[in-house]
Each structure stands twice: as structure tokens, then as C-alpha cells.
Design a protein around this motif. Structure first.
Motif, PDB file in Angstrom:
ATOM      1  N   VAL A 106       1.260  -1.086   0.465  1.00 28.79           N
ATOM      2  CA  VAL A 106      -0.109  -0.348  -0.340  1.00 28.79           C
ATOM      3  C   VAL A 106       0.972   1.268   0.082  1.00 28.79           C
ATOM      4  CG1 VAL A 106      -1.621   1.530   1.739  1.00 28.79           C
ATOM      5  CG2 VAL A 106      -1.616  -1.338   1.058  1.00 28.79           C
ATOM      6  N   VAL A 107       1.885   1.525   0.506  1.00 28.48           N
ATOM      7  CA  VAL A 107       2.902   2.450   0.846  1.00 28.48           C
ATOM      8  C   VAL A 107       3.105   2.817  -0.250  1.00 28.48           C
ATOM      9  CG1 VAL A 107       5.180   3.424   1.831  1.00 28.48           C
ATOM     10  CG2 VAL A 107       2.967   1.624   3.629  1.00 28.48           C
ATOM     11  N   ILE A 108       3.922   1.741  -1.099  1.00 29.31           N
ATOM     12  CA  ILE A 108       4.453   1.789  -2.519  1.00 29.31           C
ATOM     13  C   ILE A 108       3.673   2.536  -3.724  1.00 29.31           C
ATOM     14  CG2 ILE A 108       4.963   0.410  -4.678  1.00 29.31           C
ATOM     15  CD1 ILE A 108       6.272  -1.829  -1.954  1.00 29.31           C
ATOM     16  N   GLU A 127      11.386   9.394  -6.734  1.00 30.89           N
ATOM     17  CA  GLU A 127      11.715   8.038  -6.628  1.00 30.89           C
ATOM     18  C   GLU A 127      11.625   7.405  -5.813  1.00 30.89           C
ATOM     19  OE1 GLU A 127      15.972   8.241  -7.973  1.00 30.89           O
ATOM     20  OE2 GLU A 127      15.752  10.130  -8.754  1.00 30.89           O
ATOM     21  N   ILE A 128      11.390   6.477  -5.312  1.00 28.32           N
ATOM     22  CA  ILE A 128      11.420   5.570  -4.269  1.00 28.32           C
ATOM     23  C   ILE A 128      12.231   4.108  -4.925  1.00 28.32           C
ATOM     24  CG2 ILE A 128       9.251   5.499  -3.407  1.00 28.32           C
ATOM     25  CD1 ILE A 128       7.995   3.133  -4.722  1.00 28.32           C
ATOM     26  N   CYS A 129      13.165   3.247  -3.955  1.00 20.59           N
ATOM     27  CA  CYS A 129      13.530   2.341  -3.693  1.00 20.59           C
ATOM     28  C   CYS A 129      12.956   1.078  -2.653  1.00 20.59           C
ATOM     29  CB  CYS A 129      14.965   2.202  -3.305  1.00 20.59           C
ATOM     30  SG  CYS A 129      16.411   1.318  -3.156  1.00 20.59           S
ATOM     31  N   ILE A 130      12.848  -0.103  -3.580  1.00 20.21           N
ATOM     32  CA  ILE A 130      11.627  -1.167  -2.773  1.00 20.21           C
ATOM     33  C   ILE A 130      12.678  -2.061  -2.235  1.00 20.21           C
ATOM     34  CG2 ILE A 130       9.888  -2.966  -2.591  1.00 20.21           C
ATOM     35  CD1 ILE A 130       8.941  -1.060  -5.123  1.00 20.21           C
ATOM     36  N   ALA A 131      13.320  -2.238  -1.123  1.00 21.73           N
ATOM     37  CA  ALA A 131      14.520  -3.599  -0.472  1.00 21.73           C
ATOM     38  C   ALA A 131      13.810  -4.261   0.547  1.00 21.73           C
ATOM     39  CB  ALA A 131      15.619  -2.592   0.047  1.00 21.73           C
ATOM     40  N   SER A 132      13.521  -5.560   0.736  1.00 17.91           N
ATOM     41  CA  SER A 132      13.330  -6.701   1.424  1.00 17.91           C
ATOM     42  C   SER A 132      14.588  -7.951   1.429  1.00 17.91           C
ATOM     43  CB  SER A 132      11.719  -6.972   0.448  1.00 17.91           C
ATOM     44  OG  SER A 132      11.791  -7.839   1.418  1.00 17.91           O
ATOM     45  N   ARG A 133      14.193  -8.522   1.701  1.00 16.67           N
ATOM     46  CA  ARG A 133      15.188  -9.523   2.467  1.00 16.67           C
ATOM     47  C   ARG A 133      14.701 -10.319   0.615  1.00 16.67           C
ATOM     48  NH1 ARG A 133      16.718 -12.247   7.722  1.00 16.67           N
ATOM     49  NH2 ARG A 133      15.073 -11.039   8.275  1.00 16.67           N
ATOM     50  N   THR A 134      13.750 -10.567   0.443  1.00 13.38           N
ATOM     51  CA  THR A 134      13.798 -11.365  -1.435  1.00 13.38           C
ATOM     52  C   THR A 134      13.285 -10.011  -1.955  1.00 13.38           C
ATOM     53  OG1 THR A 134      12.116 -13.146   0.472  1.00 13.38           O
ATOM     54  CG2 THR A 134      11.642 -12.828  -1.656  1.00 13.38           C
ATOM     55  N   LYS A 135      14.075 -10.373  -2.231  1.00 15.45           N
ATOM     56  CA  LYS A 135      13.853  -8.996  -4.020  1.00 15.45           C
ATOM     57  C   LYS A 135      13.296  -8.730  -4.947  1.00 15.45           C
ATOM     58  CE  LYS A 135      17.170  -6.195  -7.260  1.00 15.45           C
ATOM     59  NZ  LYS A 135      16.869  -7.055  -8.346  1.00 15.45           N
ATOM     60  N   SER A 136      12.616 -10.415  -5.465  1.00  7.80           N
ATOM     61  CA  SER A 136      12.277 -10.923  -6.062  1.00  7.80           C
ATOM     62  C   SER A 136      10.276 -10.359  -5.834  1.00  7.80           C
ATOM     63  CB  SER A 136      11.361 -12.216  -6.423  1.00  7.80           C
ATOM     64  OG  SER A 136      11.510 -12.823  -4.892  1.00  7.80           O
ATOM     65  N   LYS A 137      10.023  -9.597  -4.428  1.00  4.83           N
ATOM     66  CA  LYS A 137       8.855  -8.992  -4.227  1.00  4.83           C
ATOM     67  C   LYS A 137       8.847  -8.290  -3.936  1.00  4.83           C
ATOM     68  CE  LYS A 137       7.701 -12.282   0.009  1.00  4.83           C
ATOM     69  NZ  LYS A 137       7.263 -12.713   1.545  1.00  4.83           N
ATOM     70  N   ASP A 142      10.873  -6.895  -6.750  1.00  4.10           N
ATOM     71  CA  ASP A 142      10.977  -6.101  -8.357  1.00  4.10           C
ATOM     72  C   ASP A 142       9.338  -6.538  -8.791  1.00  4.10           C
ATOM     73  OD1 ASP A 142      13.590  -6.181  -8.714  1.00  4.10           O
ATOM     74  OD2 ASP A 142      13.565  -8.667  -8.576  1.00  4.10           O
ATOM     75  N   LYS A 143       8.201  -7.227  -8.483  1.00  2.00           N
ATOM     76  CA  LYS A 143       6.697  -7.771  -8.384  1.00  2.00           C
ATOM     77  C   LYS A 143       6.357  -6.462  -8.709  1.00  2.00           C
ATOM     78  CE  LYS A 143       2.798 -10.848  -7.692  1.00  2.00           C
ATOM     79  NZ  LYS A 143       2.245 -11.718  -6.422  1.00  2.00           N
ATOM     80  N   PHE A 144       6.755  -5.613  -7.360  1.00  2.00           N
ATOM     81  CA  PHE A 144       5.899  -4.343  -7.295  1.00  2.00           C
ATOM     82  C   PHE A 144       6.279  -2.930  -8.402  1.00  2.00           C
ATOM     83  CE2 PHE A 144       5.308  -5.502  -3.075  1.00  2.00           C
ATOM     84  CZ  PHE A 144       3.844  -5.638  -2.297  1.00  2.00           C
ATOM     85  N   LYS A 145       7.552  -3.435  -8.880  1.00  2.00           N
ATOM     86  CA  LYS A 145       8.163  -2.234  -9.565  1.00  2.00           C
ATOM     87  C   LYS A 145       7.250  -2.579 -11.098  1.00  2.00           C
ATOM     88  CE  LYS A 145      12.259  -0.924 -11.854  1.00  2.00           C
ATOM     89  NZ  LYS A 145      14.052  -1.281 -12.027  1.00  2.00           N
ATOM     90  N   THR A 159      13.297   1.855  -7.996  1.00  2.00           N
ATOM     91  CA  THR A 159      14.256   0.754  -7.482  1.00  2.00           C
ATOM     92  C   THR A 159      14.049  -0.646  -6.851  1.00  2.00           C
ATOM     93  OG1 THR A 159      15.803   1.988  -6.812  1.00  2.00           O
ATOM     94  CG2 THR A 159      15.925   2.412  -9.065  1.00  2.00           C
ATOM     95  N   THR A 160      15.269  -1.418  -7.001  1.00  2.00           N
ATOM     96  CA  THR A 160      14.617  -2.445  -5.892  1.00  2.00           C
ATOM     97  C   THR A 160      16.118  -2.769  -5.376  1.00  2.00           C
ATOM     98  OG1 THR A 160      14.399  -4.266  -7.789  1.00  2.00           O
ATOM     99  CG2 THR A 160      12.519  -3.430  -7.219  1.00  2.00           C
ATOM    100  N   ALA A 161      15.930  -3.158  -4.443  1.00  2.00           N
ATOM    101  CA  ALA A 161      17.396  -3.579  -3.867  1.00  2.00           C
ATOM    102  C   ALA A 161      17.046  -5.466  -2.477  1.00  2.00           C
ATOM    103  CB  ALA A 161      18.350  -2.225  -2.928  1.00  2.00           C
ATOM    104  N   GLN A 162      18.271  -5.723  -2.132  1.00  2.00           N
ATOM    105  CA  GLN A 162      17.465  -6.809  -1.483  1.00  2.00           C
ATOM    106  C   GLN A 162      19.029  -6.328  -0.263  1.00  2.00           C
ATOM    107  OE1 GLN A 162      20.661  -9.238   0.221  1.00  2.00           O
ATOM    108  NE2 GLN A 162      18.781 -10.272   0.722  1.00  2.00           N
ATOM    109  N   VAL A 163      18.072  -6.512   0.652  1.00  2.00           N
ATOM    110  CA  VAL A 163      18.771  -6.076   2.216  1.00  2.00           C
ATOM    111  C   VAL A 163      18.118  -7.235   3.205  1.00  2.00           C
ATOM    112  CG1 VAL A 163      17.142  -4.663   2.694  1.00  2.00           C
ATOM    113  CG2 VAL A 163      19.590  -3.966   3.461  1.00  2.00           C
TER     114      VAL A 163
END
Length: 400
Positions: A15-17, A29-39, A41-44, A56-60
Motif C-alpha cells: 500500500v505504501v508503495i 523516486e523510491i527504492c523498495i528493499a526486502s530480504r526477498t528481492k523478487s517481491k 521486483d513484482k511491485f516495480k 528501483t529495488t534492492a535486496q537487504v
């Protein structure tokens, strides 16, 4: 031109995204970061062609402070929006301190090994954030969050002193499952199975889980049973709202939910104490979370409405005043708009608004703050604009 780093990729993060992408004037600009990058990427993939916000997306790993620091230094956001787990709040705050970036979350820190919701750990960061010249906004979901903004708004416009606050959280939604939780099962079940408590005359009064029950007729939802729970915003409101004698928090539960929960408790499935199973250590509640429906999948099948708000009793010019401020949100409307049910929606929208308040300078001051410590008026305007319109009632039915 503002950049936000959004940590988390669950239902609320979704919802935030979506909302940041709708509000692309503020969130360029937003960067979406999570332990599971595929999640992420799906939003992107879903949103990048529908918004002018650059995604953009990142794994963290949000438990890993050096990893968080490296990502923040690389992306250089203006704010970090933490919609990961409450256990990770302090790690993300540490990373923000080290990098000099503003911080916002939706739920207060709790240690993973005890179901203890308190602000003390995060309030301890106040001086460090002041010295660093950065802002931390705590608990900017709905409850906590909007309930605090409602309290500040009531105090500013209608009361000289507020003596009693009852926060009522009603979910009249039906997802059709015998048992499922509307947000993270681990957090939800810990919250519900813990002892209840409320604040009276400056002291915590503890109750047994589900001991205090009331029935209330909610606008657009109807009559529901609600139960007194411990909830984190009681702690900050008792300090920040003038004249408080008592604050309580009630949440509605259907009988099917309570029956299933009692059964699960009785067989030990809600325990957070690790057990040995086939040579491995597992936490029963975490195993239960794995077998329950994922809250982020409930959107398409949930019908009905939520009604969340605050009833205030106090005085203005020496005369008694009663005032009820609430929001009604429709599960299916939320799903049509952003693909989530109303529980995630009512948490995610305020997080986006709170971040925009910091980014536009309306809520920008060095230190660590709860939402009721800021000017509520611009936030209240944004609630109407971004999908959570509020209703006032000056003759509410009171809770005994």
C-alpha cells in the motif's frame, strides 16, 4: 525532488508503495528493499508504467546494520520508511543514525523473545537523533498513528483538556476462512493473546486476555463485540495529551476467531518459546504463521468495512464535551485501488502521508517523536485526499 527507501515487501508495504507512486510530486523516486528481492521486483513491474515515480529495488537483510548502512549510502534517500517487522526497528534506526537520514515506522519495537510492546527502546534514541539533526516519526500507521493525529486534532480544536479516550478498532470484514489474521499472524496473535491493559490515573491497570468485553454499534458496520487489549499508543498519548485520566483500547473479534484462537492456545501453537522438533529448534507461533493464509492474499476475498476511531470526553471553557472522530474503510474498494484489504490500506496510507509530512518540512524537527507531537491539521487534510476520509460526531454513544 525526494527519494524514499521503503524497507519491507508485505501487505502494508504494498500500500505504501502504491500510494507513494500516486503521490509522485512528493515521492519522485523510491527504492523498495526486502530480504526477498523478487517481491520488490513484482511491485516495480506492476507499477513502473503507471507512475512518474522512478522505482528501483534492492535486496537487504533488515537485521544487518552494515548491510542497511551500505544500501542507504548507495541510494542516498531523504527518508527511510520502515514497514518491515517491529523486531527490526532498532536496527533500521541505527542505520539511519549512522547515515544521517530521517526515519518513519508504523509499529513500535518489540524484542522477538518477549511479547512486550513499549516505546522505551525507541525513545532512548531521542538525544542521538537530535544531535544528528534528523527526525524519527514513530507509529505512523492507523492505530498507532491516525489515532494519535485524531487525538492531537481534538485537543487543538475542541478541548482545553481531554480526560477520557476510548480507541475503538472494528473490522467488520469477512474473508471466508474459518481462521486467518488480517495482518502478520505472529504480531496479531502475540497482541491478542497477551494480557490486556489500560491507563488510569497515570498507572497501567492489567487485565486477563479478553477479560473486558463491550458491545458497540459501529457506523456502516453494525453491532459488534469488542475486547479491551493492550495497545502501544496508550503509552504516548497518556504523556502527550493534556488532562488524561483514562485511556482504553478496544478491538472487535468474531466468535469463530476467538474459538479457534483458544483452541490453538490450549495446544501450545501460539507459544513463542522454542521447542525441539526432529532435531531442529522451532517456535510454534512461527510454524503456525507458515500454515495460515498469508494476509496479503486476503484482499480479493474480503468483503465488508472497517471503522476505527477515538471517542474523547473532556472540557472546553469549563463545559463537558464529547467528540467521536473515526474513519470507515471498505475492503473491496481498497482491493480495487491497490490490491490489498482495508487493514493493510489503513496502515499504509498514513505511513505515506507521514513520510510526505517529513519530506515537505511540515513534520521536520530533530529528535524522536510520536505523531501526536506534530501539527495534526495538514495530516488531517491529506487523509481526506488520499483515501481515508474522517467523520465527526459530537453526540456519540459512550463506552461504559
Amino acid at each position: 525532488m525526494s527519494k524514499a527507501l521503503i524497507i519491507g515487501a508485505g501487505g502494508v508495504a504494498g500500500v505504501v508503495i502504491h500510494k507513494c507512486c500516486q503521490n509522485s510530486e512528493v515521492f519522485t523516486e523510491i527504492c523498495i528493499a526486502s530480504r526477498t528481492k523478487s517481491k520488490c521486483d513484482k511491485f516495480k513491474d506492476e507499477l513502473q508504467n503507471k507512475t512518474t515515480t522512478k522505482i528501483t529495488t534492492a535486496q537487504v537483510d533488515a537485521d544487518n546494520v552494515p548491510e542497511l548502512v551500505a544500501l542507504i549510502n548507495e541510494y542516498k534517500p531523504d527518508i527511510v520508511i520502515n514497514v518491515a517487522l517491529p523486531y527490526q526497528d532498532l536496527h533500521i534506526m541505527d542505520a539511519c543514525l549512522e547515515t544521517g537520514v530521517d526515519y518513519l515506522d508504523t509499529a513500535n519495537y518489540e524484542p522477538e523473545d518477549t511479547a512486550k510492546f513499549e516505546y522505551k527502546w525507541q525513545w532512548d534514541y531521542k538525544e542521538r537523533f537530535e544531535k544528528a539533526g534528523i527526525t524519527a516519526v514513530l507509529g505512523c500507521g492507523f492505530d498507532p498513528g491516525v489515532t494519535g493525529v485524531f487525538s492531537a486534532y481534538a485537543q487543538k480544536h475542541y478541548f482545553d483538556e481531554i480526560n477520557y479516550i476510548d480507541i475503538l478498532d472494528c473490522n467488520g470484514g469477512d474473508h471466508g476462512y474459518p481462521f486467518a489474521t488480517n495482518f502478520n499472524p505472529e504480531i496479531n496473535i502475540r497482541e491478542v493473546s497477551a494480557k490486556g491493559s489500560y491507563i488510569e490515573d497515570g498507572k497501567w491497570v492489567e487485565t486477563e486476555p479478553m477479560e473486558i468485553k463491550r458491545t458497540y454499534n459501529f457506523d456502516q458496520v453494525g453491532e459488534k463485540d469488542m475486547y479491551l487489549l493492550h495497545h502501544e499508543e496508550l503509552e504516548s498519548l497518556a504523556i502527550n495529551i493534556k488532562g488524561i485520566k483514562r485511556i482504553r483500547f478496544f478491538m472487535t473479534f468474531g466468535q469463530s476467531y476467538l474459538t479457534h484462537l483458544k483452541c490453538l492456545e490450549n495446544v501450545g501453537m501460539t507459544s513463542i518459546e522454542p521447542i525441539e522438533y526432529e532435531g531442529k529448534s522451532i517456535v510454534p507461533l512461527q510454524f503456525l504463521k507458515a500454515v495460515l493464509p498469508d494476509p496479503s492474499t486476503l484482499g480479493p476475498r474480503t468483503v465488508g468495512k472497517t471503522n476505527i476511531g477515538c471517542i474523547f470526553q473532556g472540557k472546553k471553557d469549563g463545559k463537558p464535551v464529547n467528540y467521536y472522530l473515526y474513519n470507515v474503510c471498505d475492503h473491496q474498494e481498497c482491493y480495487k485501488e491497490v490490491g490489498s484489504q482495508a487493514i493493510s490500506y489503513t496502515t499504509g496510507v498514513p505511513a505515506m502521508i507521514g513520510a510526505s509530512m517529513v519530506l515537505t518540512g511540515k513534520w521536520k524537527k530533530p529528535g524522536v517523536y510520536n505523531v501526536e507531537e506534530f501539527n495534526p491539521d495538514p495530516f488531517m487534510d491529506e487523509l481526506n485526499k488520499w483515501g481515508l476520509p474522517w467523520t465527526e460526531n459530537f453526540e456519540p454513544v459512550l463506552v461504559d
